[in-house]
Design a protein around this motif. Structure first.
Motif, PDB file in Angstrom:
ATOM      1  N   GLN A 141       0.813  -1.222   0.000  1.00 33.28           N
ATOM      2  CA  GLN A 141       0.000   0.000   0.000  1.00 33.28           C
ATOM      3  C   GLN A 141       0.841   1.265   0.000  1.00 33.28           C
ATOM      4  OE1 GLN A 141      -1.820  -1.281   3.756  1.00 33.28           O
ATOM      5  NE2 GLN A 141      -3.834  -1.092   2.775  1.00 33.28           N
ATOM      6  N   GLN A 142       2.145   1.136   0.158  1.00 30.25           N
ATOM      7  CA  GLN A 142       2.957   2.313   0.436  1.00 30.25           C
ATOM      8  C   GLN A 142       3.021   3.296  -0.724  1.00 30.25           C
ATOM      9  OE1 GLN A 142       6.747   1.148   2.093  1.00 30.25           O
ATOM     10  NE2 GLN A 142       5.798   0.243   3.916  1.00 30.25           N
ATOM     11  N   GLU A 143       3.106   2.815  -1.938  1.00 31.89           N
ATOM     12  CA  GLU A 143       3.175   3.733  -3.074  1.00 31.89           C
ATOM     13  C   GLU A 143       1.898   4.569  -3.169  1.00 31.89           C
ATOM     14  OE1 GLU A 143       3.951   3.787  -7.922  1.00 31.89           O
ATOM     15  OE2 GLU A 143       3.973   1.891  -6.805  1.00 31.89           O
ATOM     16  N   GLU A 144       0.750   3.919  -3.063  1.00 30.48           N
ATOM     17  CA  GLU A 144      -0.521   4.646  -3.129  1.00 30.48           C
ATOM     18  C   GLU A 144      -0.648   5.614  -1.963  1.00 30.48           C
ATOM     19  OE1 GLU A 144      -5.376   3.801  -3.035  1.00 30.48           O
ATOM     20  OE2 GLU A 144      -3.943   2.156  -2.778  1.00 30.48           O
ATOM     21  N   PHE A 145      -0.286   5.171  -0.765  1.00 28.01           N
ATOM     22  CA  PHE A 145      -0.422   6.017   0.413  1.00 28.01           C
ATOM     23  C   PHE A 145       0.504   7.226   0.335  1.00 28.01           C
ATOM     24  CE2 PHE A 145       0.530   7.342   4.736  1.00 28.01           C
ATOM     25  CZ  PHE A 145      -0.727   7.405   5.304  1.00 28.01           C
ATOM     26  N   ASP A 146       1.754   7.026  -0.046  1.00 27.51           N
ATOM     27  CA  ASP A 146       2.701   8.128  -0.118  1.00 27.51           C
ATOM     28  C   ASP A 146       2.282   9.151  -1.169  1.00 27.51           C
ATOM     29  OD1 ASP A 146       4.057   6.734   1.811  1.00 27.51           O
ATOM     30  OD2 ASP A 146       5.726   6.122   0.528  1.00 27.51           O
ATOM     31  N   ASN A 147       1.753   8.685  -2.296  1.00 22.76           N
ATOM     32  CA  ASN A 147       1.260   9.612  -3.317  1.00 22.76           C
ATOM     33  C   ASN A 147       0.089  10.422  -2.793  1.00 22.76           C
ATOM     34  OD1 ASN A 147       3.092   9.048  -5.377  1.00 22.76           O
ATOM     35  ND2 ASN A 147       1.878   7.329  -6.148  1.00 22.76           N
ATOM     36  N   TRP A 148      -0.780   9.783  -2.015  1.00 25.59           N
ATOM     37  CA  TRP A 148      -1.916  10.503  -1.419  1.00 25.59           C
ATOM     38  C   TRP A 148      -1.426  11.602  -0.481  1.00 25.59           C
ATOM     39  CZ3 TRP A 148      -3.223  10.276   3.909  1.00 25.59           C
ATOM     40  CH2 TRP A 148      -4.388  10.973   4.253  1.00 25.59           C
ATOM     41  N   ILE A 149      -0.457  11.297   0.355  1.00 31.27           N
ATOM     42  CA  ILE A 149       0.076  12.315   1.266  1.00 31.27           C
ATOM     43  C   ILE A 149       0.604  13.511   0.484  1.00 31.27           C
ATOM     44  CG2 ILE A 149       1.992  12.849   2.824  1.00 31.27           C
ATOM     45  CD1 ILE A 149       1.658  10.211   4.145  1.00 31.27           C
ATOM     46  N   ILE A 150       1.462  13.245  -0.492  1.00 31.27           N
ATOM     47  CA  ILE A 150       2.158  14.327  -1.192  1.00 31.27           C
ATOM     48  C   ILE A 150       1.210  15.131  -2.069  1.00 31.27           C
ATOM     49  CG2 ILE A 150       3.951  14.816  -2.900  1.00 31.27           C
ATOM     50  CD1 ILE A 150       5.382  12.268  -1.851  1.00 31.27           C
ATOM     51  N   ARG A 151       0.367  14.440  -2.819  1.00 27.86           N
ATOM     52  CA  ARG A 151      -0.450  15.109  -3.832  1.00 27.86           C
ATOM     53  C   ARG A 151      -1.766  15.662  -3.299  1.00 27.86           C
ATOM     54  NH1 ARG A 151       1.650  13.840  -8.863  1.00 27.86           N
ATOM     55  NH2 ARG A 151       3.130  12.086  -8.875  1.00 27.86           N
ATOM     56  N   LYS A 152      -2.286  15.059  -2.225  1.00 33.79           N
ATOM     57  CA  LYS A 152      -3.613  15.463  -1.776  1.00 33.79           C
ATOM     58  C   LYS A 152      -3.654  15.916  -0.326  1.00 33.79           C
ATOM     59  CE  LYS A 152      -8.465  14.174  -2.166  1.00 33.79           C
ATOM     60  NZ  LYS A 152      -9.432  13.150  -2.640  1.00 33.79           N
ATOM     61  N   HIS A 153      -3.076  15.113   0.586  1.00 28.89           N
ATOM     62  CA  HIS A 153      -3.273  15.403   2.002  1.00 28.89           C
ATOM     63  C   HIS A 153      -2.515  16.649   2.459  1.00 28.89           C
ATOM     64  CE1 HIS A 153      -4.670  14.574   5.971  1.00 28.89           C
ATOM     65  NE2 HIS A 153      -3.462  14.381   6.461  1.00 28.89           N
ATOM     66  N   LEU A 154      -1.240  16.771   2.105  1.00 29.93           N
ATOM     67  CA  LEU A 154      -0.493  17.959   2.524  1.00 29.93           C
ATOM     68  C   LEU A 154      -1.092  19.247   1.948  1.00 29.93           C
ATOM     69  CD1 LEU A 154       3.220  16.733   2.441  1.00 29.93           C
ATOM     70  CD2 LEU A 154       1.746  17.035   4.424  1.00 29.93           C
ATOM     71  N   PRO A 155      -1.452  19.295   0.659  1.00 27.63           N
ATOM     72  CA  PRO A 155      -2.135  20.503   0.175  1.00 27.63           C
ATOM     73  C   PRO A 155      -3.439  20.783   0.897  1.00 27.63           C
ATOM     74  CG  PRO A 155      -1.308  19.216  -1.669  1.00 27.63           C
ATOM     75  CD  PRO A 155      -1.137  18.364  -0.447  1.00 27.63           C
ATOM     76  N   ALA A 156      -4.207  19.721   1.240  1.00 26.43           N
ATOM     77  CA  ALA A 156      -5.462  19.937   1.957  1.00 26.43           C
ATOM     78  C   ALA A 156      -5.219  20.497   3.346  1.00 26.43           C
ATOM     79  CB  ALA A 156      -6.239  18.621   2.036  1.00 26.43           C
TER      80      ALA A 156
END
Length: 241
Positions: A141-156
């Motif tokens: 799950q790490q690739e999907e999760f890390d992409n979510w953090i960088i691309r979506k969660h931190l900007p949110a």
């Protein structure tokens, strides 16, 4: 003091109410003062976990947290190898019988290598409230999760009024101190101004929470909490970092 945050040790405990005042006094007059004097860390911040004015999903377990900030992972490893750390942990064992269980342990800790700060974020002050989110993410799950953090969660997170900076990090495993290999191989840290964080039940926060809750359904371990800074301790003048 301007800080470059490259690595951090997060240590959490849950002292019972009858021992809390004594534990706080020991932390602020002995334990943290001794540990910030060891080579490798720049600052130690001591926090009390918030239980009011935060969304239910951000109400974590435990009631005290200490963060040991270092410029890089090499510095933090140098600090962990100092004999003074082992002596400080031994001294702290006097409180172990007064701790509630926390994640199946006496207390928990994780060392994180932090990613770069977002361009435009101000220098960390470490004077406000700290939102901390920890996730145990399986390899697949790490690739999907890390992409979510960088691309979506931190900007949110940066859409929340009063939020100063946010960083994420990966846990370092196989450390010699058993307590520092606790669940939570990913972390997201975000500092908020104290005044803005008095009531976090707002629409921007609700949107961030709603999006992140999807990981609660597919990860075995998720913890979130908001911690209010109680005290900070900087490296003494003339002591090598």
């Amino acid at each position: 003091m301007a800080l470059h945050l490259g690595a951090v040790l997060i240590a959490r405990a849950w002292p019972q109410q009858h021992a809390l005042a004594e534990f706080d006094h020991w932390q602020q007059t002995k334990h943290l003062v001794d540990l910030v004097g060891l080579p490798g860390v720049r600052r130690v911040s001591y926090y009390a976990t918030r239980t009011s004015g935060v969304p239910q999903a951000w109400q974590g377990s435990g009631n005290r947290m200490a963060a040991y900030w270092a410029e890089d992972l090499d510095g933090l490893k140098r600090w962990m190898s100092d004999p003074g750390l082992a002596a400080a942990i031994e001294d702290g064992s006097q409180f172990f019988d007064s701790f509630n269980e926390l994640d199946d342990s006496t207390y928990t800790g994780n060392v994180y290598r932090l990613g770069p700060r977002w361009p435009g974020d101000p220098e960390p002050s470490l004077e406000g409230c700290l939102l901390m989110q920890r996730f145990e993410v399986d390899d697949h799950q790490q690739e999907e999760f890390d992409n979510w953090i960088i691309r979506k969660h931190l900007p949110a997170l940066r859409s929340i009024p009063g939020l100063r900076w946010a960083q994420w990090g990966k846990a370092v495993r196989g450390l010699p101190v058993q307590y520092y290999n606790s669940p939570g191989n990913r972390v997201v840290l975000a500092e908020m101004d104290q005044s803005e964080a008095s009531d976090l039940n707002t629409r921007p926060v609700d949107r961030v929470v709603a999006d992140s809750l999807r990981w609660d359904r597919c990860l075995n371990y998720v913890r979130r909490e908001v911690d209010e800074r109680v005290a900070s301790f900087d490296k003494p003048m003339g002591v090598s970092s």
